[in-house]
Design an enzyme around this catalytic site. Structure first.
Site, short mmCIF file in Angstrom:
data_model
loop_
_atom_site.label_atom_id
_atom_site.label_comp_id
_atom_site.label_asym_id
_atom_site.label_seq_id
_atom_site.Cartn_x
_atom_site.Cartn_y
_atom_site.Cartn_z
N ASP A 165 48.15 41.92 27.25
CA ASP A 165 47.55 42.48 28.46
C ASP A 165 48.55 42.59 29.61
O ASP A 165 49.75 42.33 29.44
CB ASP A 165 46.32 41.68 28.87
CG ASP A 165 46.67 40.33 29.49
OD1 ASP A 165 47.75 39.80 29.16
OD2 ASP A 165 45.88 39.82 30.32
N LYS A 185 47.00 30.60 28.88
CA LYS A 185 46.96 31.26 27.60
C LYS A 185 48.23 32.08 27.45
O LYS A 185 48.88 32.42 28.45
CB LYS A 185 45.71 32.11 27.45
CG LYS A 185 45.42 33.11 28.55
CD LYS A 185 44.03 33.70 28.33
CE LYS A 185 43.68 34.77 29.35
NZ LYS A 185 43.21 34.22 30.62
N LYS A 234 47.13 34.67 42.19
CA LYS A 234 46.57 33.39 41.75
C LYS A 234 47.60 32.29 41.96
O LYS A 234 48.81 32.53 41.94
CB LYS A 234 46.10 33.44 40.30
CG LYS A 234 47.10 33.99 39.31
CD LYS A 234 46.46 34.20 37.92
CE LYS A 234 47.45 34.79 36.93
NZ LYS A 234 46.92 34.98 35.59
N ARG A 270 28.32 40.35 30.79
CA ARG A 270 28.88 40.07 29.47
C ARG A 270 27.78 39.44 28.61
O ARG A 270 27.19 38.43 29.00
CB ARG A 270 30.07 39.12 29.56
CG ARG A 270 31.18 39.60 30.48
CD ARG A 270 32.54 39.09 30.01
NE ARG A 270 33.58 39.27 31.00
CZ ARG A 270 34.17 40.44 31.30
NH1 ARG A 270 33.78 41.54 30.69
NH2 ARG A 270 35.13 40.51 32.21
N ASP A 305 49.15 37.16 29.09
CA ASP A 305 48.52 35.93 28.60
C ASP A 305 47.50 36.18 27.50
O ASP A 305 47.05 35.24 26.84
CB ASP A 305 47.91 35.10 29.75
CG ASP A 305 46.92 35.86 30.60
OD1 ASP A 305 46.66 37.05 30.31
OD2 ASP A 305 46.41 35.27 31.57
N ARG A 306 47.12 37.45 27.28
CA ARG A 306 46.15 37.73 26.21
C ARG A 306 46.84 38.36 25.00
O ARG A 306 47.91 38.95 25.13
CB ARG A 306 45.10 38.73 26.69
CG ARG A 306 44.26 38.23 27.79
CD ARG A 306 43.17 39.23 28.06
NE ARG A 306 42.36 38.77 29.18
CZ ARG A 306 41.14 39.19 29.42
NH1 ARG A 306 40.58 40.08 28.62
NH2 ARG A 306 40.47 38.72 30.45
N ASP A 349 49.40 40.87 32.24
CA ASP A 349 50.26 39.75 32.63
C ASP A 349 50.71 38.90 31.44
O ASP A 349 51.29 37.83 31.63
CB ASP A 349 49.56 38.88 33.68
CG ASP A 349 48.27 38.26 33.18
OD1 ASP A 349 47.63 38.86 32.29
OD2 ASP A 349 47.89 37.18 33.66
N SER A 397 45.85 40.86 35.91
CA SER A 397 45.72 40.69 34.47
C SER A 397 45.40 41.98 33.72
O SER A 397 46.16 42.93 33.80
CB SER A 397 44.66 39.62 34.18
OG SER A 397 44.68 39.30 32.82
N HIS A 398 44.25 42.01 33.05
CA HIS A 398 43.91 43.15 32.19
C HIS A 398 43.31 44.31 32.99
O HIS A 398 42.99 45.33 32.40
CB HIS A 398 42.92 42.68 31.14
CG HIS A 398 41.69 42.07 31.76
ND1 HIS A 398 41.71 40.82 32.33
CD2 HIS A 398 40.46 42.56 31.96
CE1 HIS A 398 40.52 40.56 32.83
NE2 HIS A 398 39.74 41.60 32.63
C1 VG1 Z 1 37.64 37.15 31.88
C2 VG1 Z 1 37.45 36.50 30.53
C3 VG1 Z 1 37.90 35.05 30.58
C4 VG1 Z 1 39.34 34.98 31.08
C5 VG1 Z 1 39.46 35.69 32.40
C6 VG1 Z 1 40.88 35.76 32.91
O1 VG1 Z 1 36.83 36.49 32.84
O2 VG1 Z 1 36.11 36.60 30.10
O3 VG1 Z 1 37.75 34.49 29.30
O4 VG1 Z 1 39.76 33.66 31.21
O5 VG1 Z 1 39.00 37.04 32.28
O6 VG1 Z 1 41.71 36.37 31.97
P1 VG1 Z 1 35.41 37.09 33.32
O7 VG1 Z 1 34.95 36.19 34.40
O8 VG1 Z 1 35.65 38.50 33.75
O9 VG1 Z 1 34.53 37.07 32.11
V1 VG1 Z 1 43.09 37.18 32.48
O10 VG1 Z 1 43.86 37.69 31.14
O11 VG1 Z 1 42.46 37.97 33.69
O12 VG1 Z 1 44.05 36.01 33.31
CO CO Z 2 45.74 38.21 31.60
#
Ligand code: VG1
Ligand code: CO
Length: 548
Positions: A282, A381, A131, A501, A286-287, A284, A118-119
Site C-alpha cells: 500500500d 505492520k 501520525k 465495514r 505496511d500492508r 506507506d 496509507s492506502h
Molecule cells: C483500516 C483497517 C485497519 C488498519 C487501518 C490502518 O482501519 O481496517 O485494520 O489498521 O486501516 O491501516 P479502519 O478504521 O478504516 O477500518 V493503514 O495501512 O492505514 O496504516
Molecule cells: Co498503510
C-alpha cells in the site's frame, strides 16, 4: 541566521486522530495553520526536551504523496523551534511506515512523525495524513492520541523557525537553527534488518532456479525497497517490481493492495502466463496482498499460514511466543496457535493495540484482515516483511502457494472469510444504523435466521492484558452456534462520510460440502447480516463498494 517565531493560533475543529493518525483531504491539511496546529499538539503532548533540558531526537519521513515534501520542511522547522536536538529523516523525506518504525528503534530515538494517509489515494484533491509513533516504534496508543486531540482543542500558539528549506536530496548531516538534521538512505537499514530475519541464500537459489514473481508497488513507497531487496539482493529478474517509482499521486492508482484495487496483478496471477508468486503493497508500505498462481490468499489465511510456518525462517526458528489478531480478523490464526500450544490474542482494529503485547514478549506475529501482517522486528505492520516470509516458506517447502493453502485447510479446517465495505454513507445514517444495532444486541441470543442460531452478541471491548487500559465500542460482534460470525464497525480512516465495514466468517472443518467460493459459502451469513443490521433500510445500500 534563523529566527524563532511564535505564531498565535486558535483551535481547529476536528483534528481527531482515527485508527491510524490524523487523516484529511490534502487541501484541508494545506489550509492555514492546519498542519502546524496538529504538529504543535503532538510536540506539546510528547515533549521535545528531556528532563535534563537536552533536546529529544525524532525520526521523520513519509510515503511521498503530494505535500509530503513541503510538510516535512514545516515539521523540521517546528521541531527546531520547539527545541528538538536532532531529526533523522529519510532522503527526500521518504520512509515507509515499517522503515520509520525500525529507525526509531535502531537509533533509540524518542519517537517519530510519519506523513501518510496509507492506502488512501494521494494528490492535490486526495488525502494526506500525519501520525506519531512512540519510542518503541509503534503507533501512539489511544491515551496519547486522545491527549493530542484534546491539545488541538485548546492550542493558542505554535513555534516555528523562519528559514530556507533544508536540502533533503543529499544524504548526510546538516543543521537547522541549531538542530541536527541527519538525512539517511531510507532503504539500507531496513534491508539489513530483513537479511537478519530471512534465509536470503535460499530465496536467492529459488529465484536462480527460475522462480518467477510479480511485485506491484502501486507507485507508492515500497518501490525502492522492493527493487533493492527483491531484484538487487535476492536476484529476482529485473522488472519483477512494477510501478516501482513513488509518485506524488500514486500515478492515479488507489494504493490499497486488495483484489479490487490491485486488479492488474490479480489478472496476471489468474492468467495463462501467471508467475509463481505475486504481491502488492500500500501507500506507506505496511500492508501486503499475496497471491499465488490462480490462488488468492485472504489476509486472515495469510496470517495463519505465516504463523504455522514462521519457524522455517531463521529469525523465527525458535518458535513464536504468541499470535495476535484484530477482532474482525478470522479465527484461522487461533487454530494454529492452539495447535502450536501458544497464546492467541484478540485486539481492537489498528496496529497500536499490538504494541504492548509485542513489547511484553507475549506475541511474536500479529495480523489484521485488512492486509496487514507483522512481527516483533518492528512495531508496525510490514508489507515487505510478509512478502519475504512467504518467499522464505516457499523456498523451504518447495510447493506452490495453492498447495500450501490446501494443506493448511486440510489440517486446520477453513475459515471462510470476506469483508464488505459500503463507502461514503452519510454519517448520520451510518451512526443511526449502528445505534439501532447496538440497541438490539441484548435481544439477539437464541434468535434463528437463515438456518443459523445466534449464540452471543456484543459490542467488543478490550482490556489490554499488559497495562489494563480499556477500549470500548470497538465493533458489534454477532456469533452463531456453528462458529459463524458477523462483525460490523465504522471505519476510522476515511475522509468522506462514513464507511461501513461488514466482516463475515464461517468455519468449515475438513471436507465441508460448502461451495469453495467464499461469497457462496458465506451467502447465508451475508443475508443474516443484512437482515439483522437493516443496512438497506438505514443507508439505502444493498451492494458493497469493495469486497475483499
Ligand atoms: C483500516 C483497517 C485497519 C488498519 C487501518 C490502518 O482501519 O481496517 O485494520 O489498521 O486501516 O491501516 P479502519 O478504521 O478504516 O477500518 V493503514 O495501512 O492505514 O496504516
Ligand atoms: Co498503510
Amino acid at each position: 541566521m534563523t529566527t524563532k517565531l511564535t505564531i498565535t493560533t486558535a483551535p481547529i475543529a476536528g483534528q481527531k486522530p482515527g485508527t491510524s493518525g490524523l487523516r484529511k483531504k490534502t487541501p484541508v491539511f494545506m489550509g492555514p495553520h492546519y498542519l502546524e496546529n496538529f504538529v504543535q499538539a503532538i510536540f506539546d503532548v510528547v515533549g521535545t526536551r528531556n528532563p535534563d533540558g537536552s533536546g529529544k531526537t525524532f525520526v521523520l519521513g513519509g510515503d511521498g504523496r503530494y505535500f509530503n515534501d513541503r510538510a516535512a520542511q514545516v515539521i523540521l522547522r517546528m521541531a527546531a523551534a520547539n527545541g528538538a536536538a536532532r531529526v533523522i529523516i529519510g532522503q527526500n523525506a521518504i520512509l515507509s511506515t515499517p522503515a520509520a518504525s525500525h529507525l526509531i528503534r535502531l537509533y533509540q530515538t524518542d519517537g517519530g512523525i510519519i506523513m501518510s494517509a496509507s492506502h488512501n489515494p494521494g494528490g492535490p484533491k486526495e488525502d494526506f495524513g500525519v501520525k506519531f509513533n512512540m519510542s518503541n516504534g509503534g503507533p501512539a496508543p489511544e491515551a496519547a492520541t486522545e491527549a493530542m486531540y484534546k491539545r488541538t482543542t485548546e492550542i493558542s500558539e505554535y513555534h516555528i523557525v523562519e528559514s530556507q528549506d533544508v536540502d533533503l536530496s543529499k544524504i548526510g548531516r546538516t543543521a537547522l537553527a541549531g538542530m541536527i538534521v541527519d538525512v539517511v538512505d531510507p532503504v539500507s537499514d531496513y534491508a539489513a534488518l530483513m537479511e537478519t530475519l530471512f534465509d536470503f541464500p535460499a530465496i536467492r537459489t529459488m529465484f536462480a532456479g527460475g522462480f518467477r514473481m510479480r511485485m506491484d508497488s502501486m507507485c507508492a513507497v515500497t518501490g525502492p525497497y522492493a527493487v533493492e531487496i527483491l531484484e538487487n539482493r535476492l536476484g529476482a529478474a529485473k522488472g519483477t517490481v512494477i510501478n516501482a517509482t513513488p509518485l506524488s499521486d500514486f500515478g492515479g492508482m488507489h494504493p490499497d493492495p486488495n483484489p479490487t484495487w490491485a486488479k492488474a496483478l490479480m489478472d496476471e496471477m489468474f492468467g495463462a502466463a501467471a508467475p509463481d508468486f505475486g504481491a502488492a503493497s500500500d501507500g506507506d508500505g505496511d500492508r501486503n496482498m499475496v497471491v499465488g498462481a490462480a490462488a488468492y490468499v485472504s489476509p486472515s489465511d495469510s496470517l495463519a499460514v505465516l504463523a504455522a510456518n514462521a519457524h522455517l525462517a531463521p529469525g523465527y526458528k525458535a518458535g513464536l511466543k504468541g499470535v495476535a489478531r484484530s477482532m474482525p480478523t478470522s479465527a484461522a490464526a487461533d487454530r494454529v496457535a492452539t495447535a502450536l500450544g501458544i497464546a492467541s490474542y484478540e485486539t481492537p482494529t489498528g496496529w497500536k493495540f499490538f504494541g504492548n503485547l509485542l513489547d511484553a514478549g507475549r506475541a511474536t506475529i500479529c495480523g489484521e484482515e485488512s492486509f496487514g501482517t507483522g512481527s516483533d522486528h518492528v512495531r508496525e505492520k510490514d508489507g515487505l516483511w510478509a512478502v519475504l516470509l512467504w518467499l522464505n516458506i516457499l523456498a523451504v517447502r518447495k510447493q506452490s502457494v495453492a498447495a500450501i493453502l490446501a494443506e493448511h485447510w486440510a489440517k486446520f479446517g477453513r475459515n471462510y472469510y470476506s469483508r464488505h465495505d459500503f463507502e461514503a454513507i452519510a454519517s448520520d445514517k451510518a451512526d443511526a444504523m449502528m445505534a439501532a444495532l447496538r440497541g438490539s444486541l441484548a435481544s439477539l441470543p437464541g434468535h434463528q435466521l437463515e438456518g443459523l442460531t445466534i449464540q452471543a452478541a456484543d459490542d467488543f471491548a478490550y482490556t489490554d492484558p499488559v497495562d489494563g487500559s480499556v477500549s470500548k465500542a470497538q465493533g458489534v460482534r454477532i456469533m452463531f452456534e456453528d462458529g459463524s460470525r458477523i462483525v460490523l464497525r465504522l471505519s476510522g480512516t476515511g475522509t468522506e462520510g462514513a464507511t461501513l465495514r461488514l466482516y463475515l466468517e464461517r468455519y468449515a472443518a475438513g471436507p465441508d460440502g460448502l461451495d469453495h467460493d467464499p461469497q457462496q459459502a458465506l451467502a447465508p451469513v451475508i443475508r443474516a447480516a443484512h437482515a439483522l443490521a437493516r443496512i438497506e433500510a438505514f443507508t439505502g445500500r444493498v451492494t458493497p463498494d469493495v469486497i475483499t
